[in-house]
Design a protein around this motif. Structure first.
Motif, PDB file in Angstrom:
ATOM      1  N   MET A   1     -20.795  26.176 -25.475  1.00 46.23           N
ATOM      2  CA  MET A   1     -19.505  26.685 -25.899  1.00 46.23           C
ATOM      3  C   MET A   1     -19.085  25.965 -27.183  1.00 46.23           C
ATOM      4  O   MET A   1     -19.191  24.753 -27.282  1.00 46.23           O
ATOM      5  CB  MET A   1     -18.497  26.451 -24.773  1.00 46.23           C
ATOM      6  N   SER A   2     -18.587  26.687 -28.113  1.00 44.99           N
ATOM      7  CA  SER A   2     -18.229  26.144 -29.413  1.00 44.99           C
ATOM      8  C   SER A   2     -16.860  25.469 -29.386  1.00 44.99           C
ATOM      9  O   SER A   2     -15.968  25.869 -28.641  1.00 44.99           O
ATOM     10  CB  SER A   2     -18.208  27.285 -30.433  1.00 44.99           C
ATOM     11  N   TYR A   3     -16.704  24.464 -30.229  1.00 43.20           N
ATOM     12  CA  TYR A   3     -15.416  23.784 -30.337  1.00 43.20           C
ATOM     13  C   TYR A   3     -14.322  24.747 -30.791  1.00 43.20           C
ATOM     14  O   TYR A   3     -13.154  24.577 -30.452  1.00 43.20           O
ATOM     15  CB  TYR A   3     -15.510  22.582 -31.277  1.00 43.20           C
ATOM     16  N   GLN A   4     -14.695  25.783 -31.534  1.00 35.23           N
ATOM     17  CA  GLN A   4     -13.702  26.745 -32.019  1.00 35.23           C
ATOM     18  C   GLN A   4     -13.081  27.540 -30.875  1.00 35.23           C
ATOM     19  O   GLN A   4     -11.946  27.983 -30.971  1.00 35.23           O
ATOM     20  CB  GLN A   4     -14.322  27.682 -33.047  1.00 35.23           C
ATOM     21  N   GLN A   5     -13.808  27.680 -29.779  1.00 38.11           N
ATOM     22  CA  GLN A   5     -13.266  28.381 -28.618  1.00 38.11           C
ATOM     23  C   GLN A   5     -12.154  27.583 -27.945  1.00 38.11           C
ATOM     24  O   GLN A   5     -11.415  28.123 -27.142  1.00 38.11           O
ATOM     25  CB  GLN A   5     -14.377  28.698 -27.620  1.00 38.11           C
ATOM     26  N   TYR A   6     -12.052  26.313 -28.288  1.00 42.92           N
ATOM     27  CA  TYR A   6     -10.984  25.461 -27.766  1.00 42.92           C
ATOM     28  C   TYR A   6      -9.821  25.381 -28.748  1.00 42.92           C
ATOM     29  O   TYR A   6      -8.878  24.626 -28.530  1.00 42.92           O
ATOM     30  CB  TYR A   6     -11.520  24.058 -27.456  1.00 42.92           C
ATOM     31  N   GLY A   7      -9.899  26.162 -29.825  1.00 36.24           N
ATOM     32  CA  GLY A   7      -8.825  26.201 -30.800  1.00 36.24           C
ATOM     33  C   GLY A   7      -8.885  25.096 -31.835  1.00 36.24           C
ATOM     34  O   GLY A   7      -7.944  24.890 -32.595  1.00 36.24           O
ATOM     35  N   ILE A   8      -9.998  24.372 -31.879  1.00 34.83           N
ATOM     36  CA  ILE A   8     -10.152  23.285 -32.846  1.00 34.83           C
ATOM     37  C   ILE A   8     -10.502  23.889 -34.198  1.00 34.83           C
ATOM     38  O   ILE A   8     -11.452  24.655 -34.315  1.00 34.83           O
ATOM     39  CB  ILE A   8     -11.223  22.282 -32.368  1.00 34.83           C
TER      40      ILE A   8
ATOM     41  N   ARG B   1     -11.835  24.574 -37.776  1.00 29.77           N
ATOM     42  CA  ARG B   1     -13.084  24.271 -38.493  1.00 29.77           C
ATOM     43  C   ARG B   1     -12.835  23.329 -39.676  1.00 29.77           C
ATOM     44  O   ARG B   1     -13.640  22.451 -39.962  1.00 29.77           O
ATOM     45  CB  ARG B   1     -13.741  25.563 -38.964  1.00 29.77           C
ATOM     46  N   GLN B   2     -11.704  23.498 -40.365  1.00 31.51           N
ATOM     47  CA  GLN B   2     -11.388  22.637 -41.505  1.00 31.51           C
ATOM     48  C   GLN B   2     -11.212  21.186 -41.068  1.00 31.51           C
ATOM     49  O   GLN B   2     -11.628  20.270 -41.766  1.00 31.51           O
ATOM     50  CB  GLN B   2     -10.136  23.133 -42.224  1.00 31.51           C
TER      51      GLN B   2
ATOM     52  N   ILE C   1     -13.486  15.711 -40.951  1.00 29.84           N
ATOM     53  CA  ILE C   1     -13.934  14.545 -40.184  1.00 29.84           C
ATOM     54  C   ILE C   1     -15.413  14.281 -40.443  1.00 29.84           C
ATOM     55  O   ILE C   1     -15.823  13.127 -40.592  1.00 29.84           O
ATOM     56  CB  ILE C   1     -13.631  14.731 -38.687  1.00 29.84           C
ATOM     57  N   LYS C   2     -16.225  15.334 -40.510  1.00 30.48           N
ATOM     58  CA  LYS C   2     -17.648  15.158 -40.812  1.00 30.48           C
ATOM     59  C   LYS C   2     -17.827  14.470 -42.164  1.00 30.48           C
ATOM     60  O   LYS C   2     -18.669  13.579 -42.299  1.00 30.48           O
ATOM     61  CB  LYS C   2     -18.369  16.507 -40.797  1.00 30.48           C
ATOM     62  N   LEU C   3     -17.028  14.879 -43.138  1.00 33.41           N
ATOM     63  CA  LEU C   3     -17.102  14.277 -44.466  1.00 33.41           C
ATOM     64  C   LEU C   3     -16.713  12.795 -44.408  1.00 33.41           C
ATOM     65  O   LEU C   3     -17.396  11.943 -44.987  1.00 33.41           O
ATOM     66  CB  LEU C   3     -16.186  15.035 -45.434  1.00 33.41           C
ATOM     67  N   LYS C   4     -15.666  12.482 -43.677  1.00 36.86           N
ATOM     68  CA  LYS C   4     -15.226  11.088 -43.558  1.00 36.86           C
ATOM     69  C   LYS C   4     -16.269  10.237 -42.833  1.00 36.86           C
ATOM     70  O   LYS C   4     -16.446   9.062 -43.141  1.00 36.86           O
ATOM     71  CB  LYS C   4     -13.888  11.004 -42.825  1.00 36.86           C
TER      72      LYS C   4
ATOM     73  N   LEU D   1     -24.589  18.270 -28.677  1.00 35.22           N
ATOM     74  CA  LEU D   1     -23.377  18.036 -29.475  1.00 35.22           C
ATOM     75  C   LEU D   1     -23.685  18.060 -30.964  1.00 35.22           C
ATOM     76  O   LEU D   1     -22.939  18.638 -31.753  1.00 35.22           O
ATOM     77  CB  LEU D   1     -22.739  16.704 -29.097  1.00 35.22           C
ATOM     78  N   TRP D   2     -24.763  17.409 -31.343  1.00 30.39           N
ATOM     79  CA  TRP D   2     -25.144  17.385 -32.747  1.00 30.39           C
ATOM     80  C   TRP D   2     -25.319  18.800 -33.263  1.00 30.39           C
ATOM     81  O   TRP D   2     -24.875  19.141 -34.354  1.00 30.39           O
ATOM     82  CB  TRP D   2     -26.428  16.560 -32.918  1.00 30.39           C
ATOM     83  N   GLY D   3     -25.950  19.650 -32.453  1.00 29.26           N
ATOM     84  CA  GLY D   3     -26.164  21.041 -32.833  1.00 29.26           C
ATOM     85  C   GLY D   3     -24.868  21.816 -33.029  1.00 29.26           C
ATOM     86  O   GLY D   3     -24.778  22.685 -33.882  1.00 29.26           O
ATOM     87  N   MET D   4     -23.848  21.485 -32.263  1.00 23.91           N
ATOM     88  CA  MET D   4     -22.562  22.163 -32.389  1.00 23.91           C
ATOM     89  C   MET D   4     -21.872  21.842 -33.715  1.00 23.91           C
ATOM     90  O   MET D   4     -21.121  22.659 -34.223  1.00 23.91           O
ATOM     91  CB  MET D   4     -21.611  21.707 -31.262  1.00 23.91           C
ATOM     92  N   PHE D   5     -22.106  20.657 -34.226  1.00 26.40           N
ATOM     93  CA  PHE D   5     -21.359  20.184 -35.383  1.00 26.40           C
ATOM     94  C   PHE D   5     -22.181  20.090 -36.651  1.00 26.40           C
ATOM     95  O   PHE D   5     -21.739  19.506 -37.621  1.00 26.40           O
ATOM     96  CB  PHE D   5     -20.708  18.829 -35.066  1.00 26.40           C
ATOM     97  N   ARG D   6     -23.374  20.671 -36.664  1.00 24.90           N
ATOM     98  CA  ARG D   6     -24.221  20.637 -37.864  1.00 24.90           C
ATOM     99  C   ARG D   6     -23.596  21.337 -39.007  1.00 24.90           C
ATOM    100  O   ARG D   6     -22.862  22.200 -39.008  1.00 24.90           O
ATOM    101  CB  ARG D   6     -25.573  21.253 -37.589  1.00 24.90           C
TER     102      ARG D   6
END
Length: 95
Positions: free
Chosen positions: A1-8, A10-11, A16-19, A90-95
């Motif tokens: 299940m994608s993090y976007q389905q939880y309303g998180i 993408r921006q 956070i990935k950049l930081k 998890l890594w795959g979800m946030f690539r």
């Protein structure tokens, strides 16, 4: 299940990935997570506390709604930080 389905947003994730590419911030976050186990990651209060500390390290001001969405996402994933498969997933979800 994608993090976007939880309303998180993408921006937020991209910011956070950049930081997290900053080695100093990455090491501070790793230090905060050192010793965390799967039971900790199923405890709403502990996850909220970790989230608050990590967001301060990263300089992210999360709204109450964002924090709740992230906590719900973490709890739903049933993450075991000692299980390589969970970490790869998890890594795959946030690539």
């Amino acid at each position: 299940m994608s993090y976007q389905q939880y309303g998180i947003d993408r921006q937020l994730v991209e910011r956070i990935k950049l930081k997290m590419k900053n080695p100093v911030l990455k090491e501070r976050v790793k230090a905060l997570l050192h010793g965390v186990n799967k039971h900790d990651l199923q405890d709403r209060a502990k996850v909220r506390g970790l989230l608050n500390r990590i967001s301060k390290v990263l300089g992210e001001n999360l709204t109450e709604k964002q924090a709740t969405q992230i906590v719900n996402f973490v709890l739903a994933q049933k993450i075991d930080p000692n299980n390589t498969f969970h970490l790869i997933k998890l890594w795959g979800m946030f690539r």
